[in-house]
Design a protein around this motif. Structure first.
Motif, PDB file in Angstrom:
ATOM      1  N   SER A 161       0.811  -1.224   0.000  1.00  0.00           N
ATOM      2  CA  SER A 161       0.000   0.000   0.000  1.00  0.00           C
ATOM      3  C   SER A 161       0.841   1.269   0.000  1.00  0.00           C
ATOM      4  CB  SER A 161      -0.933   0.002   1.216  1.00  0.00           C
ATOM      5  OG  SER A 161      -0.187   0.024   2.423  1.00  0.00           O
ATOM      6  N   SER A 162       2.145   1.146   0.280  1.00  0.00           N
ATOM      7  CA  SER A 162       3.011   2.327   0.325  1.00  0.00           C
ATOM      8  C   SER A 162       3.731   2.589  -0.997  1.00  0.00           C
ATOM      9  CB  SER A 162       4.052   2.176   1.441  1.00  0.00           C
ATOM     10  OG  SER A 162       4.962   1.120   1.161  1.00  0.00           O
ATOM     11  N   LYS A 163       3.430   1.810  -2.038  1.00  0.00           N
ATOM     12  CA  LYS A 163       4.097   2.011  -3.335  1.00  0.00           C
ATOM     13  C   LYS A 163       3.814   3.408  -3.870  1.00  0.00           C
ATOM     14  CE  LYS A 163       2.279   0.606  -7.188  1.00  0.00           C
ATOM     15  NZ  LYS A 163       2.312   1.919  -7.926  1.00  0.00           N
ATOM     16  N   PRO A 164       4.870   4.145  -4.238  1.00  0.00           N
ATOM     17  CA  PRO A 164       4.655   5.484  -4.816  1.00  0.00           C
ATOM     18  C   PRO A 164       3.905   5.400  -6.147  1.00  0.00           C
ATOM     19  CG  PRO A 164       6.938   5.206  -4.087  1.00  0.00           C
ATOM     20  CD  PRO A 164       6.303   3.850  -4.045  1.00  0.00           C
ATOM     21  N   ASP A 165       3.171   6.448  -6.454  1.00  0.00           N
ATOM     22  CA  ASP A 165       2.371   6.462  -7.679  1.00  0.00           C
ATOM     23  C   ASP A 165       3.236   6.446  -8.940  1.00  0.00           C
ATOM     24  OD1 ASP A 165       0.040   6.529  -6.205  1.00  0.00           O
ATOM     25  OD2 ASP A 165      -0.136   8.715  -6.268  1.00  0.00           O
ATOM     26  N   ASP A 166       4.458   6.968  -8.846  1.00  0.00           N
ATOM     27  CA  ASP A 166       5.312   7.044 -10.031  1.00  0.00           C
ATOM     28  C   ASP A 166       6.167   5.784 -10.230  1.00  0.00           C
ATOM     29  OD1 ASP A 166       7.063   7.339  -7.917  1.00  0.00           O
ATOM     30  OD2 ASP A 166       8.178   9.012  -8.795  1.00  0.00           O
ATOM     31  N   THR A 167       5.837   4.722  -9.509  1.00  0.00           N
ATOM     32  CA  THR A 167       6.625   3.493  -9.549  1.00  0.00           C
ATOM     33  C   THR A 167       5.795   2.328 -10.078  1.00  0.00           C
ATOM     34  OG1 THR A 167       7.943   4.224  -7.661  1.00  0.00           O
ATOM     35  CG2 THR A 167       7.975   1.876  -8.147  1.00  0.00           C
ATOM     36  N   LEU A 168       6.359   1.561 -10.998  1.00  0.00           N
ATOM     37  CA  LEU A 168       5.698   0.364 -11.505  1.00  0.00           C
ATOM     38  C   LEU A 168       5.800  -0.744 -10.465  1.00  0.00           C
ATOM     39  CD1 LEU A 168       4.460  -1.463 -13.751  1.00  0.00           C
ATOM     40  CD2 LEU A 168       6.827  -1.925 -14.478  1.00  0.00           C
ATOM     41  N   GLY A 169       4.666  -1.274 -10.042  1.00  0.00           N
ATOM     42  CA  GLY A 169       4.650  -2.405  -9.126  1.00  0.00           C
ATOM     43  C   GLY A 169       4.468  -3.707  -9.900  1.00  0.00           C
ATOM     44  N   LEU A 170       5.329  -4.675  -9.645  1.00  0.00           N
ATOM     45  CA  LEU A 170       5.232  -5.988 -10.287  1.00  0.00           C
ATOM     46  C   LEU A 170       5.091  -7.061  -9.212  1.00  0.00           C
ATOM     47  CD1 LEU A 170       8.070  -5.827 -12.993  1.00  0.00           C
ATOM     48  CD2 LEU A 170       5.605  -5.522 -13.356  1.00  0.00           C
ATOM     49  N   VAL A 171       4.164  -7.973  -9.399  1.00  0.00           N
ATOM     50  CA  VAL A 171       4.042  -9.134  -8.533  1.00  0.00           C
ATOM     51  C   VAL A 171       4.182 -10.378  -9.413  1.00  0.00           C
ATOM     52  CG1 VAL A 171       1.502  -8.976  -8.648  1.00  0.00           C
ATOM     53  CG2 VAL A 171       2.591 -10.416  -6.912  1.00  0.00           C
ATOM     54  N   LEU A 172       5.152 -11.240  -9.083  1.00  0.00           N
ATOM     55  CA  LEU A 172       5.365 -12.444  -9.878  1.00  0.00           C
ATOM     56  C   LEU A 172       4.235 -13.428  -9.636  1.00  0.00           C
ATOM     57  CD1 LEU A 172       9.201 -13.083  -9.666  1.00  0.00           C
ATOM     58  CD2 LEU A 172       7.896 -11.478 -11.057  1.00  0.00           C
ATOM     59  N   HIS A 173       3.641 -13.897 -10.718  1.00  0.00           N
ATOM     60  CA  HIS A 173       2.454 -14.750 -10.633  1.00  0.00           C
ATOM     61  C   HIS A 173       2.447 -15.674 -11.844  1.00  0.00           C
ATOM     62  CE1 HIS A 173      -1.432 -16.242  -9.857  1.00  0.00           C
ATOM     63  NE2 HIS A 173      -2.158 -15.333 -10.486  1.00  0.00           N
ATOM     64  N   HIS A 174       2.848 -16.927 -11.626  1.00  0.00           N
ATOM     65  CA  HIS A 174       3.056 -17.819 -12.780  1.00  0.00           C
ATOM     66  C   HIS A 174       1.757 -18.241 -13.456  1.00  0.00           C
ATOM     67  CE1 HIS A 174       2.269 -20.729  -9.540  1.00  0.00           C
ATOM     68  NE2 HIS A 174       1.903 -21.565 -10.489  1.00  0.00           N
ATOM     69  N   ARG A 175       0.598 -17.918 -12.843  1.00  0.00           N
ATOM     70  CA  ARG A 175      -0.664 -18.319 -13.470  1.00  0.00           C
ATOM     71  C   ARG A 175      -1.291 -17.205 -14.300  1.00  0.00           C
ATOM     72  NH1 ARG A 175      -0.613 -20.815  -8.527  1.00  0.00           N
ATOM     73  NH2 ARG A 175      -1.676 -19.078  -7.504  1.00  0.00           N
ATOM     74  N   THR A 176      -0.587 -16.089 -14.443  1.00  0.00           N
ATOM     75  CA  THR A 176      -1.092 -15.023 -15.299  1.00  0.00           C
ATOM     76  C   THR A 176      -0.511 -15.175 -16.701  1.00  0.00           C
ATOM     77  OG1 THR A 176      -1.390 -12.625 -15.509  1.00  0.00           O
ATOM     78  CG2 THR A 176       0.780 -13.408 -14.808  1.00  0.00           C
ATOM     79  N   THR A 177      -1.081 -14.456 -17.649  1.00  0.00           N
ATOM     80  CA  THR A 177      -0.571 -14.504 -19.028  1.00  0.00           C
ATOM     81  C   THR A 177       0.108 -13.189 -19.415  1.00  0.00           C
ATOM     82  OG1 THR A 177      -2.729 -13.765 -19.870  1.00  0.00           O
ATOM     83  CG2 THR A 177      -2.339 -16.148 -19.748  1.00  0.00           C
ATOM     84  N   GLN A 178       0.175 -12.239 -18.497  1.00  0.00           N
ATOM     85  CA  GLN A 178       0.800 -10.942 -18.764  1.00  0.00           C
ATOM     86  C   GLN A 178       2.307 -11.095 -18.896  1.00  0.00           C
ATOM     87  OE1 GLN A 178      -0.360  -7.348 -18.884  1.00  0.00           O
ATOM     88  NE2 GLN A 178       1.696  -7.461 -19.760  1.00  0.00           N
ATOM     89  N   GLN A 179       2.836 -10.795 -20.064  1.00  0.00           N
ATOM     90  CA  GLN A 179       4.273 -10.867 -20.296  1.00  0.00           C
ATOM     91  C   GLN A 179       4.930  -9.548 -19.956  1.00  0.00           C
ATOM     92  OE1 GLN A 179       5.970 -13.639 -21.324  1.00  0.00           O
ATOM     93  NE2 GLN A 179       4.044 -14.790 -21.254  1.00  0.00           N
ATOM     94  N   ILE A 180       6.094  -9.597 -19.346  1.00  0.00           N
ATOM     95  CA  ILE A 180       6.768  -8.373 -18.928  1.00  0.00           C
ATOM     96  C   ILE A 180       7.206  -7.526 -20.122  1.00  0.00           C
ATOM     97  CG2 ILE A 180       9.096  -9.351 -18.783  1.00  0.00           C
ATOM     98  CD1 ILE A 180       9.388  -7.685 -16.166  1.00  0.00           C
ATOM     99  N   THR A 181       7.434  -8.170 -21.252  1.00  0.00           N
ATOM    100  CA  THR A 181       7.863  -7.434 -22.448  1.00  0.00           C
ATOM    101  C   THR A 181       6.762  -6.537 -23.007  1.00  0.00           C
ATOM    102  OG1 THR A 181       7.322  -9.413 -23.733  1.00  0.00           O
ATOM    103  CG2 THR A 181       9.633  -9.074 -23.154  1.00  0.00           C
ATOM    104  N   ASP A 182       5.519  -6.736 -22.542  1.00  0.00           N
ATOM    105  CA  ASP A 182       4.413  -5.910 -23.018  1.00  0.00           C
ATOM    106  C   ASP A 182       4.214  -4.661 -22.165  1.00  0.00           C
ATOM    107  OD1 ASP A 182       3.876  -7.780 -24.993  1.00  0.00           O
ATOM    108  OD2 ASP A 182       2.492  -8.905 -23.723  1.00  0.00           O
ATOM    109  N   ILE A 183       5.021  -4.513 -21.112  1.00  0.00           N
ATOM    110  CA  ILE A 183       4.860  -3.400 -20.184  1.00  0.00           C
ATOM    111  C   ILE A 183       5.723  -2.214 -20.625  1.00  0.00           C
ATOM    112  CG2 ILE A 183       5.186  -2.657 -17.788  1.00  0.00           C
ATOM    113  CD1 ILE A 183       4.729  -5.575 -16.963  1.00  0.00           C
ATOM    114  N   LYS A 184       5.173  -1.023 -20.561  1.00  0.00           N
ATOM    115  CA  LYS A 184       5.906   0.185 -20.925  1.00  0.00           C
ATOM    116  C   LYS A 184       7.087   0.400 -19.979  1.00  0.00           C
ATOM    117  CE  LYS A 184       5.256   5.175 -21.507  1.00  0.00           C
ATOM    118  NZ  LYS A 184       4.298   6.314 -21.392  1.00  0.00           N
TER     119      LYS A 184
END
Length: 244
Positions: A161-184
């Protein structure tokens, strides 16, 4: 002969004579058994290295002359803050050592639903100091001029909950399909790593609700000490300084 590179908490200024702090003096005098007129490279986390020569060594004190300042370009342009749920044995030691080598800026040990490590009071303070020393030793070895900050133990929900707004938060989750290469490409990253038993569904959902992005690095499940090493390597290649 390789010139030793030593961290000291002392202020360093070119052209001055200083006495090293007790930890650095012990390492130089007792561990390395260095003598007057031998050379050192010192750093104090300011971003520079300093060449120095020993002027005097006693059982408890080491005096050095700061000869010159060296500008060091060893820090990644990508700021990375790892939130790592604590694990047993030497896994945290390994994670902190390797994360320092891979350019992590800040590390926060976390508690979670499945965390099996309980630290309180003096035990917690002692362990955090030990982890900070591991980061210092890793920085000495790998040539970093700044030391990652090892924060006090924090709960997972408080850290998320303390993550700054200007920071990308990543949570590793092997059951998702979101690839990191698709992130700005970001300038700052908070990386959430779970314990040996993994993060619970409610913890992953909470992180997502706090604007963390669930992402995967492939079909295999990493061990808790492997995950930050793999993740940092990839994001340093994509957004940091591994491909420069």
């Amino acid at each position: 002969m390789r010139i030793p590179r030593i961290y000291t908490a002392t202020e360093l200024t070119e052209g001055t004579t200083i006495e090293l702090d007790s930890a650095a003096a012990n390492h130089v005098g007792k561990v390395l058994r260095m003598k007057p007129d031998q050379s050192l490279i010192l750093f104090n986390g300011s971003g520079n290295d300093y060449t120095a020569s020993i002027s005097d060594v006693t059982k408890k004190h080491v005096t050095v002359v700061i000869d010159s300042t060296i500008k060091v370009a060893s820090e990644s342009p990508l700021e990375t803050h790892i939130g790592q749920v604590m694990s047993r044995g030497d896994r945290m030691d390994y994670m902190i050592q390797k994360s320092t080598e891979l350019g992590a800026t800040e590390i926060t040990p976390l508690t979670s639903e499945r965390c099996e490590v309980k630290l309180k009071g003096d035990r917690e303070e002692k362990r955090v100091k030990q982890w900070q020393q591991i980061a210092i030793s890793a920085a000495e070895q790998c040539g970093r001029s700044k030391i990652p900050i090892i924060n006090p133990v924090t709960s997972l929900d408080e850290w998320v909950s303390s993550k700054p707004d200007d920071t990308l938060g990543l949570v590793l989750h092997h059951r998702t399909t979101q690839q990191i290469t698709d992130i700005k490409q970001p300038e700052k990253v908070c990386l959430l790593i779970g314990p040996e038993g993994g993060l619970s569904k409610s913890e992953i959902d909470m992180a997502i609700n706090q604007q963390f992005v669930a992402t995967t690095f492939g079909p295999r499940v990493f061990r808790t000490e492997t995950a930050p090493v793999a993740a940092l390597s990839i994001i340093q290649w994509l957004w940091g300084d591994f491909n420069r």
